[in-house]
Structures are given as structure tokens and as C-alpha cells.
Design an enzyme around this catalytic site. Structure first.
Site, PDB file in Angstrom:
ATOM      1  N   HIS A  12      18.505  51.983  33.922  1.00 42.65           N
ATOM      2  CA  HIS A  12      18.203  51.885  32.501  1.00 42.65           C
ATOM      3  C   HIS A  12      18.383  53.258  31.867  1.00 42.65           C
ATOM      4  O   HIS A  12      18.127  54.291  32.486  1.00 42.65           O
ATOM      5  CB  HIS A  12      16.779  51.370  32.296  1.00 42.65           C
ATOM      6  CG  HIS A  12      16.511  50.953  30.897  1.00 42.65           C
ATOM      7  ND1 HIS A  12      16.126  51.834  29.921  1.00 42.65           N
ATOM      8  CD2 HIS A  12      16.601  49.739  30.302  1.00 42.65           C
ATOM      9  CE1 HIS A  12      15.984  51.189  28.786  1.00 42.65           C
ATOM     10  NE2 HIS A  12      16.255  49.916  28.987  1.00 42.65           N
ATOM     11  N   GLU A  15      24.161  47.812  27.911  1.00 44.16           N
ATOM     12  CA  GLU A  15      23.150  48.167  26.923  1.00 44.16           C
ATOM     13  C   GLU A  15      23.568  49.442  26.220  1.00 44.16           C
ATOM     14  O   GLU A  15      23.333  50.540  26.732  1.00 44.16           O
ATOM     15  CB  GLU A  15      21.791  48.396  27.596  1.00 44.16           C
ATOM     16  CG  GLU A  15      21.143  47.160  28.134  1.00 44.16           C
ATOM     17  CD  GLU A  15      19.662  47.394  28.360  1.00 44.16           C
ATOM     18  OE1 GLU A  15      18.867  46.658  27.759  1.00 44.16           O
ATOM     19  OE2 GLU A  15      19.306  48.320  29.105  1.00 44.16           O
TER      20      GLU A  15
END
Length: 171
Positions: A14, A84
């Protein structure tokens, strides 16, 4: 620990971990490979910053991130890629459906050219970054968007709309 607890999935790479803990592409690749080798399915996050997008280097960035995973993973059956864009995480900004499709399509081409056609066809590439009830259907309708990695919207009633967006391509 995840194996002992029976946790089937882990999110790796992430953007916050990459930025705050200086997790390199190579380290993320190592973590994905290790998780998969232990029987844990991995959602591997990739994505560019706003500066990288504006400079036109989106594909170079996500290709380098994906390459680091591909160099370590031999079996992609339990790997999901989550595109993302860093500039869209928690900001309320979201990639347009066309932007998301473009990157997802290019990632699939990258997998085809650098791993193999079977992996390119079977690997799920999901989108994350300010997905909400208002934009989920349009995003889900894109041919190479295979689902979502949902953050804050998962805590709101609109999450039901996001879940239902999974049926957009079936209708």
C-alpha cells in the site's frame, strides 16, 4: 501469524507503507512472493503519485512496481493487482473510468509481454482510490477493471452500491 490465524488475504505494498516505511518495489515483491509461498493470497498495490501522473510516467512507475513482483512470483494464481493511484487515495479525487481502464489495460499488456498470456488473462486487476457509490458502476463497467479495493466507503451505507457494482458486466 496470518497463516496461524487462518487469514486468507493480505494487502501488500500500500502506498502509505511504501512512503512512510520506505518499502521498495523489491521489498514488496519479496513480501508478495513470501505470502503466496505460505498459502496466503496477496493483494499487491501499485500506483503513481500525482507528480508522476502529471509528468507522464504512470506506466513506467506501475510497470516497475509490477516487474518487482513478477521477478519473485512464479505462480500468479493467488495474486491480485490493485491499481491505486496515490493521488486518489482518501482524497475524494478518483481516476476517471477512462484513466482507470487505460492503466488496467496497459498492466494486462505488460503481464502478457513480460510474464505470459495466461497470467495476463487470469490475473484480477482491481481499482482502489476513492471508489464510492456514485462512481462504482461506471468504473466497474470498464473491461479491464475486475473489482475494487475499497477504503473509507466500506464504512458507509453506500458500500452496498459498490458491492452491487460487481454485477454491472453481467447485466
Amino acid at each position: 501469524m496470518l497463516v496461524n490465524l487462518g487469514i486468507p488475504w493480505v494487502i501488500i505494498g500500500h502506498s502509505e507503507r511504501r512512503a512512510l516505511l520506505n518499502e521498495s518495489n523489491e521489498f514488496v515483491g519479496d513480501k508478495v512472493a513470501y505470502a503466496v509461498s505460505q498459502g496466503v493470497k496477496a493483494i499487491a498495490c501499485i500506483g503513481e503519485t500525482l507528480e508522476q501522473r502529471e509528468s507522464g510516467s504512470t506506466m513506467a512507475v506501475v510497470a516497475a512496481q509490477t516487474k518487482a513482483i513478477a521477478e519473485k512470483v512464479t505462480n500468479w494464481e493467488n495474486v491480485v493487482l490493485a491499481y491505486e493511484p496515490v493521488w486518489a487515495i482518501g482524497t475524494g479525487k478518483v481516476a476517471t473510468p477512462a484513466q482507470a481502464q487505460e492503466v488496467h489495460c496497459e498492466l494486462r499488456k505488460w503481464l502478457n509481454d513480460n510474464v505470459n498470456s495466461e497470467v495476463a488473462a487470469s490475473t484480477r486487476i482491481i481499482y482502489g482510490g476513492s471508489v464510492n457509490g456514485a462512481n462504482c458502476n461506471e468504473l466497474a463497467a470498464q473491461p479491464d477493471v475486475d473489482g475494487f479495493l475499497v477504503g473509507g466507503a466500506s464504512l458507509k451505507p453506500e458500500f452496498v452500491h459498490i458491492i452491487k457494482a460487481a454485477t454491472v458486466k453481467k447485466n
